[in-house]
Design a protein around this motif. Structure first.
Motif, PDB file in Angstrom:
ATOM      1  N   ILE A  54       0.845  -1.189   0.000  1.00 31.63           N
ATOM      2  CA  ILE A  54       0.000   0.000   0.000  1.00 31.63           C
ATOM      3  C   ILE A  54       0.879   1.237   0.000  1.00 31.63           C
ATOM      4  CG2 ILE A  54      -1.901   1.225   1.125  1.00 31.63           C
ATOM      5  CD1 ILE A  54      -1.329  -2.060   2.543  1.00 31.63           C
ATOM      6  N   GLY A  55       0.670   2.070  -0.982  1.00 31.56           N
ATOM      7  CA  GLY A  55       1.386   3.340  -1.060  1.00 31.56           C
ATOM      8  C   GLY A  55       0.441   4.488  -0.759  1.00 31.56           C
ATOM      9  N   ILE A  56       0.869   5.381   0.103  1.00 34.07           N
ATOM     10  CA  ILE A  56       0.050   6.528   0.508  1.00 34.07           C
ATOM     11  C   ILE A  56       0.789   7.821   0.164  1.00 34.07           C
ATOM     12  CG2 ILE A  56      -1.118   7.696   2.409  1.00 34.07           C
ATOM     13  CD1 ILE A  56      -2.280   4.980   1.937  1.00 34.07           C
ATOM     14  N   THR A  57       0.066   8.768  -0.402  1.00 42.50           N
ATOM     15  CA  THR A  57       0.584  10.122  -0.565  1.00 42.50           C
ATOM     16  C   THR A  57      -0.285  11.069   0.248  1.00 42.50           C
ATOM     17  OG1 THR A  57       1.532   9.812  -2.772  1.00 42.50           O
ATOM     18  CG2 THR A  57       0.949  12.045  -2.151  1.00 42.50           C
ATOM     19  N   LEU A  58       0.322  11.757   1.205  1.00 41.16           N
ATOM     20  CA  LEU A  58      -0.350  12.799   1.980  1.00 41.16           C
ATOM     21  C   LEU A  58       0.113  14.145   1.436  1.00 41.16           C
ATOM     22  CD1 LEU A  58       0.130  11.512   5.647  1.00 41.16           C
ATOM     23  CD2 LEU A  58      -1.672  10.939   4.028  1.00 41.16           C
ATOM     24  N   PRO A 113       4.580   7.432   2.549  1.00 43.66           N
ATOM     25  CA  PRO A 113       4.966   6.130   3.124  1.00 43.66           C
ATOM     26  C   PRO A 113       4.510   4.966   2.242  1.00 43.66           C
ATOM     27  CG  PRO A 113       2.995   6.930   4.195  1.00 43.66           C
ATOM     28  CD  PRO A 113       3.433   8.025   3.258  1.00 43.66           C
ATOM     29  N   VAL A 114       5.233   3.869   2.357  1.00 45.76           N
ATOM     30  CA  VAL A 114       4.877   2.619   1.692  1.00 45.76           C
ATOM     31  C   VAL A 114       4.770   1.537   2.759  1.00 45.76           C
ATOM     32  CG1 VAL A 114       5.557   0.886  -0.004  1.00 45.76           C
ATOM     33  CG2 VAL A 114       6.050   3.284  -0.429  1.00 45.76           C
ATOM     34  N   PHE A 115       3.672   0.788   2.762  1.00 41.88           N
ATOM     35  CA  PHE A 115       3.452  -0.283   3.713  1.00 41.88           C
ATOM     36  C   PHE A 115       3.411  -1.615   2.980  1.00 41.88           C
ATOM     37  CE2 PHE A 115       1.536   3.511   5.409  1.00 41.88           C
ATOM     38  CZ  PHE A 115       1.831   3.495   6.750  1.00 41.88           C
ATOM     39  N   CYS A 116       4.030  -2.620   3.558  1.00 39.54           N
ATOM     40  CA  CYS A 116       3.877  -3.998   3.085  1.00 39.54           C
ATOM     41  C   CYS A 116       3.266  -4.774   4.241  1.00 39.54           C
ATOM     42  CB  CYS A 116       5.210  -4.607   2.657  1.00 39.54           C
ATOM     43  SG  CYS A 116       5.021  -6.228   1.855  1.00 39.54           S
ATOM     44  N   ALA A 117       1.959  -5.085   4.153  1.00 36.82           N
ATOM     45  CA  ALA A 117       1.227  -5.646   5.286  1.00 36.82           C
ATOM     46  C   ALA A 117       0.600  -6.977   4.902  1.00 36.82           C
ATOM     47  CB  ALA A 117       0.139  -4.681   5.746  1.00 36.82           C
ATOM     48  N   THR A 237      -2.806   3.718  -3.051  1.00 36.21           N
ATOM     49  CA  THR A 237      -2.725   2.699  -4.094  1.00 36.21           C
ATOM     50  C   THR A 237      -2.386   1.364  -3.452  1.00 36.21           C
ATOM     51  OG1 THR A 237      -1.945   4.323  -5.702  1.00 36.21           O
ATOM     52  CG2 THR A 237      -1.619   2.008  -6.249  1.00 36.21           C
ATOM     53  N   ALA A 238      -3.136   0.332  -3.786  1.00 32.56           N
ATOM     54  CA  ALA A 238      -2.917  -1.002  -3.206  1.00 32.56           C
ATOM     55  C   ALA A 238      -2.582  -1.993  -4.314  1.00 32.56           C
ATOM     56  CB  ALA A 238      -4.156  -1.456  -2.440  1.00 32.56           C
TER      57      ALA A 238
END
Length: 254
Positions: A54-58, A113-117, A237-238
């Motif tokens: 999951i990539g997040i742009t704030l 941030p980028v999350f790998c969950a 984005t997932a």
């Protein structure tokens, strides 16, 4: 500038919480474990990936700079509340609008941030925006004001999300982003000193995303009671990834 650069660190997962803390005691913990086992069985049955990238742009959109550049929010974004998310394809014209905002310096990136969950596992992150000095009155035993104590008040953004892989290979994503900002117009005056208050605004989503597509959330400042001339923009984005596959970046937007 890449939308979610591989140079950004992988987001910290909240899997370090104990079952009791997460689920509220032994009974809740048993239910949580049962749900996890059920999720794993479903994923194995349908041969689905267990990991989600999951990539997040704030970001913030300055309305003042938009007006100076004669840019206007597209009709699709006007009048939306903080829970109404748009699902975008990679070729959506809204990405051209965001690029125009960036080129006119009306778009300010706060964090990427980028999350790998794991599917069903919560993840969270905190982004400090800064801090400002604050004064607290000190009283003696008689209740008389004698002095001020100097401290510091922090502000920033908190992000929480949970992805869940569904049998149809889409991703159910719950997302909450809360931002706090100093607001001098709602502050407290002590003598000749004005102590800023904190204003807060948030965006939340509970939606299904096909792998590789993007959710867009936008909150006007009026909804958070803020005097700041900016909108809070969140892009999420997932993408499904197989165990052991490289999970370093998502498609480029900017």
């Amino acid at each position: 500038m890449s939308y979610l650069s591989a140079a950004h660190a992988i987001g910290a997962l909240s899997a370090t919480e104990t079952v009791g803390e997460f689920a509220g005691g032994f009974a809740g913990g048993a239910e949580f474990i049962e749900q996890c086992v059920s999720d794993v069985s479903t994923l194995e049955k349908h041969n689905l990936p267990r990991q989600v990238l999951i990539g997040i742009t704030l970001a913030e959109i300055s309305r003042q700079k938009m007006a100076a550049s004669r840019l206007h929010l597209p009709q699709r974004l006007c009048g939306r509340n903080s829970r109404q998310a748009l699902l975008l394809d990679r070729n959506d014209v809204l990405f051209d609008f965001l690029t125009s905002l960036r080129d006119s310096h009306a778009l300010k990136i706060l964090a990427e941030p980028v999350f790998c969950a794991q599917s069903g596992t919560p993840a969270q992150a905190k982004f400090d925006g800064g801090e400002f000095p604050s004064l607290s009155p000190i009283h003696n035993d008689l209740g008389e004001h004698t002095a001020f104590e100097i401290g510091f008040q922090g502000y920033g953004a908190d992000l929480e999300l949970t992805p869940r892989v569904l049998p149809n290979r889409t991703i159910h994503l719950t997302l909450c982003v809360r931002q706090t900002l100093p607001n001098p117009t709602s502050g407290t005056r002590i003598g000749e000193v004005v102590l800023p208050a904190l204003s807060a605004r948030a965006v939340m989503a509970d939606a299904e995303i096909p792998s590789g597509k993007t959710l867009l959330l936008l909150t006007p400042p009026e909804s958070g009671g803020s005097s700041h001339d900016s909108d809070l923009l969140v892009l999420a984005t997932a993408k499904l990834v197989r165990q052991g596959q490289a999970a370093t970046h998502l498609p480029r937007v900017f």
